[in-house]
Write an enzyme that holds these catalytic residues in place. Sequence first.
Site, short mmCIF file in Angstrom:
data_model
loop_
_atom_site.label_atom_id
_atom_site.label_comp_id
_atom_site.label_asym_id
_atom_site.label_seq_id
_atom_site.Cartn_x
_atom_site.Cartn_y
_atom_site.Cartn_z
CD GLU A 511 -2.80 1.22 0.38
OE1 GLU A 511 -3.56 2.29 0.20
OE2 GLU A 511 -3.12 0.28 -0.38
CB THR A 622 -10.04 8.93 -11.16
OG1 THR A 622 -8.55 8.44 -10.06
CG2 THR A 622 -11.27 8.61 -9.89
#
Length: 647
Positions: A511, A622
Site C-alpha cells: 500500500e 479515475t
Amino acid sequence: MVFRKLPGVSASGMGLRLSQKFVFLLFLSGLVTLCFGALFFLPDSVRLKRIFLSKTETQPVTVGSGSENDATREHLNRPKDQEPSRGMTPGKGETTSTKLKSLSRKPTVSREATEERLAGGKAQEDFTLPRSKTESASEKAATSTSDRAAMSDTFSYDKFKGCLLKPPLGRDTGRPSDPQTNERREKVKEMMKFSWDNYKRYAWGKNELRPLTRNGHIGNMFGGLRGASIIDSLDTLYIMGLMEEYNDAKEWVQTSLDLNSNGEASLFEVNIRYVGGLLAAYYLTGEELYKSKVMELGEKLLPAFNTPTGIPRGVINLGSGTSWSWGWASAGSSILAEFGTLHLEFVHLSELSRNPIYTEKVMNIRKLLNKIEKPHGLYPNFLSPVSGNWVQHHVSIGGLGDSFYEYLIKSYLMSDKTDEDAKKMYYGALEAIEANLVQKSPGGLTYMAEWRGGILDHKMGHLACFSGGMIGIGADDGAPEKRQHFLDLAAEITHTCHESYTRSATKLGPEAFRFDGGGEATATRLSDRYYILRPEVIESYMYMWRLTHDPKYREWGWEAVEALEQHCRVESGFSGIRDVYTLTASHDNMQQSFFLSETLKYLYLLFSDDDLLPLEDWVFNTEAHPLPIIRRSCMQDEATQDKTVSE
C-alpha cells in the site's frame, strides 16, 4: 364555571383586563414565532427539520426548481465511522444498504445490435432538465457565452458518433496479431468472467463479493445505492465482448437500480463509480436507460455544493440533500482529491442535459483555487468549504491529493485541448511538484515524496503510482523542449513502482513504500504491507505502453497477472492479501469493485491493440470509465449541417 370569591379581592381582580390580555397574547405569539424561527433557520436545525417535516418537504429542490434547499447549506459536524475516499484505507468499496426496487424485465440486446446503432442507427430520444431560475451572478458568469450557445440544442447521440475519429472498439475489438499477446489478453478476459460469475452467484445486487465467505458486502460509502460491482463492470464487460454478462448487468440496472435512497454517501465515490460508470455505458452503447439514470443521479449530487464557497462537502444524504464534511477531515474541511475529481463527469452531465449548472459548479471550484495562495505553488490536501482557505499544509500525490492532478490534464485533453485554464493549472502544479516533491534515492529510484509544511516525508503510496501514466499522457502538450523530459520522468516513476512489486515475495506491491532507514521501494511498517487489488501501477503500464510501445510494459503487466493468479485468486473470486512480503497468504476476503472496473480493464487494454478505446477519442476517469473527448466545434458543425439539410 363559577369562581369562588376570595376575601379582600374585587371581582375585577379575579381576571385580566382586556389590555393586559392583549399584551400577554402578543408576547406569547412572539415567543412562539421566535422558537419556530430558531427551529427552521439556526445552523444546527437540520436534524430537527427531519423530525418535523415530511419526507417530501425535505427533498432537495431539483435543478429546474425555483429555489434551493437552504438546509443543504448546513454542516452537520459529527464524527463518522465511514472510511475516507479512494485509497485512504482498504475499505474503498464500502457502502450502505438499501431496499431495491423491482421493475418489469426488459429484453436484452446483442453487441452486434449496438454496433449497428453505432454505425448509423436512429438517434436516441433526448432527456433534458430545465435550467434553474435562481442561479447566482457568479454561476451565470462561470460559463462562457459560447458554451451556453453550444448547449442550446438537445444532445444528439448521432452527432456524437460522427465526431469520433475511430470506432470505439477498433477494427477487430482490439485483437492483437501476435499470438502470445492475444493469449495473454484472453487470460485477462477469463479472469474477468471468473470474477463476475462468482459475484453474480454469491453477491448479486450487493456492492462487492466476499469470496472466502461467499456472500455480499454492502458497507457504508454509497448512501444506500447497491450494485457497485455491476455499474463498475458495465463497460469492462462490453469491451471484452462478454455480452451475456453485460446483458445481465444491463437488466439489473433497468429493473433494480434504485436511486431513491436516503443514506449518507461519499460524493467522490458515487461520482467516480456510479456517475462515471453510467456515462461510459451510455457513450459506448447509446442505450437511453443509462442516460436517464445518470441524469437522475447527477441531480441528487448538486446540494453538496451549497456551501459559502461552493466547495462541496464530502458526504451527502442522497435523499434529503443534506451534506457535511468527513468526521476525520481536519477542521471540517473538504478533501482536494474529492472536490477536485468531479470535473470530467460534471462536464459530461452538462453535455447530456444541456444544462450548464454542472459545469458551473466545477468551474467555480477552479475559480476559487486560482484565487487563493498556494504554498510554493503546491495544492494542500485540506480546504475549508466555509472560508475557502487551506486548513493544513500537507501535500500528497497519493491519497487525499492524487486524482485532482489527474483531472487537470484530463480536463484539458477531454476539451479537445481547448481548456487552457486546466492546462495552465496542470503544468504549474507539475512544476511545483518537480521542484518540491520529486526525489532521487541513493539507489537511483525516482519517487514522489509527501510534503508536510515544508518537511519531506520520504514515502510513496501505491495510489501515487498513477502519476507515471499521468505525466506520460501530458508530455506532448507542455513546453516542446520538456517533452522528452516528461516522458523520461514518467518512465522513471513507473520503473520505481514496478520495483515496489519486484522487491516483494509475492511480486505485488504494498500500500505504501519508503525510501528511508536504508530501504528503498519497500514497506517498512506492518500497516503498509497489504495489497487490495489496486490498479495504479498497471494503469501506468498501460499508458506507457501506448506512448512508447516498449515491450517491457507488457512483460511487467504479465508479471502482475501471474502474481494475481497465484496469490489473490481463491476458489470463489479474487481477494486482496494482508502482507505482500510473505508467501503464506492471508486474504482480506474482499473482491473490490475497482478490480473489475480498473485493474482488469487496464490489463486487457495493455494486451490489446491501440485502437480499442483509442486515446485520440477517449479519456478515462479515475475509476477507468472511458469518457469521450468533447469536440464542440464538430458537434456545432454537425448541427449546422443538419439544419441546412432540413431547410
